[in-house]
Write a protein that holds these residues in place. Structure first.
Motif, PDB file in Angstrom:
ATOM      1  N   THR A 184       0.606  -0.255  -9.562  1.00  0.00           N
ATOM      2  CA  THR A 184      -0.171   0.981  -9.620  1.00  0.00           C
ATOM      3  C   THR A 184       0.161   1.785 -10.876  1.00  0.00           C
ATOM      4  O   THR A 184      -0.725   2.371 -11.512  1.00  0.00           O
ATOM      5  CB  THR A 184       0.093   1.832  -8.368  1.00  0.00           C
ATOM      6  N   THR A 225      -3.133  -1.766  -5.714  1.00  0.00           N
ATOM      7  CA  THR A 225      -2.946  -2.402  -4.407  1.00  0.00           C
ATOM      8  C   THR A 225      -3.664  -3.737  -4.340  1.00  0.00           C
ATOM      9  O   THR A 225      -3.106  -4.737  -3.877  1.00  0.00           O
ATOM     10  CB  THR A 225      -3.467  -1.475  -3.287  1.00  0.00           C
ATOM     11  N   THR A 271       0.823  -1.211   0.000  1.00  0.00           N
ATOM     12  CA  THR A 271       0.000   0.000   0.000  1.00  0.00           C
ATOM     13  C   THR A 271       0.854   1.257   0.000  1.00  0.00           C
ATOM     14  O   THR A 271       0.548   2.247  -0.695  1.00  0.00           O
ATOM     15  CB  THR A 271      -0.934   0.004   1.220  1.00  0.00           C
ATOM     16  N   ALA A 295       2.330   1.644  -3.416  1.00  0.00           N
ATOM     17  CA  ALA A 295       1.293   2.078  -4.351  1.00  0.00           C
ATOM     18  C   ALA A 295       1.007   3.568  -4.207  1.00  0.00           C
ATOM     19  O   ALA A 295       0.776   4.274  -5.191  1.00  0.00           O
ATOM     20  CB  ALA A 295       0.019   1.268  -4.125  1.00  0.00           C
ATOM     21  N   GLY A 306       3.549  -3.208  -5.477  1.00  0.00           N
ATOM     22  CA  GLY A 306       2.741  -2.023  -5.215  1.00  0.00           C
ATOM     23  C   GLY A 306       3.059  -0.876  -6.154  1.00  0.00           C
ATOM     24  O   GLY A 306       2.149  -0.202  -6.663  1.00  0.00           O
TER      25      GLY A 306
END
Length: 210
Positions: free
Chosen positions: A172, A182, A39, A42, A168
């Motif tokens: 993205t 994600t 996360t 990303a 990530g």
């Protein structure tokens, strides 16, 4: 959950949360350390801030290089903490390991692999659910030398952190939306974990004529 993690990635605390989660998930494999790393990466990709220069304003996005170093270092620190704990463990830990066929089998395979100068099992197990815990505790319990285990732990941490950050970040970039990148990246991480779990569980090949 993704919304909560997304708000966390705009704070410098994301580095501390990632570090703590990665260190502790060797003891608590349910912690979403991989999801946190993905996360954060990303968020960096979505903001177009993979370099060391922060974006203007009160919010910042994670620096990719810092995220990679923190995830790798925390992984190794967690491994060594479990290794040391198992190495000094008493009768209670012995009984816990003896009751687990998974731990017993990992001890045997890991001892053989390290004795022959190879530790690919350490790297593979880093991706498997609870595999890191099994291998780190097994290495410590069989009293492997630190320098037999540490280099492979470093390699495993680098491979896992690099894979998670790359998922990530590039996921993205390619998919164009942080939430989609994600989600797809987390699925890819779980797929790698399933494959690693299969490889770890697979019986070790026996030498011909043994």
């Amino acid at each position: 959950m993704f919304e909560t993690l997304g708000s966390l990635t705009t704070s410098p605390w994301i580095y501390a949360v990632v570090a703590l989660s990665v260190v502790l998930d060797v003891f608590l494999p349910v912690l979403p350390s991989g999801v946190l790393v993905i996360t954060a990466a990303a968020a960096a990709a979505a903001a177009g801030a993979a370099g060391p220069v922060p974006v203007p304003g009160p919010e910042q996005v994670p620096d990719i290089l810092a995220l990679l170093v923190i995830a790798t270092t925390s992984s190794v620190l967690g491994d060594m903490a479990a290794f040391r704990l198992a190495r000094r463990g008493g009768a209670r830990l012995d009984r816990a390991i003896a009751r687990s066929r998974r731990l017993t089998r990992a001890q045997e395979r890991l001892g053989t692999a390290l004795a022959r100068g190879g530790g690919a099992l350490v790297v593979i197990a880093r991706f498997a659910p609870a595999g890191r815990s099994v291998v780190s505790l097994g290495a410590g319990k069989t009293h492997r030398k630190v320098m037999e285990f540490l280099p492979w732990s470093v390699l495993a941490g680098m491979a896992w952190a690099g894979y998670s950050v790359a998922l990530g970040y590039f996921g993205t970039q390619w998919l164009g939306a942080a939430w989609l990148g994600t989600a797809v990246s987390v699925l890819a991480l779980f797929a790698a974990g399933a494959l690693a779990a299969f490889l770890v569980r697979r019986p070790a090949p026996t030498a011909a004529g043994a």
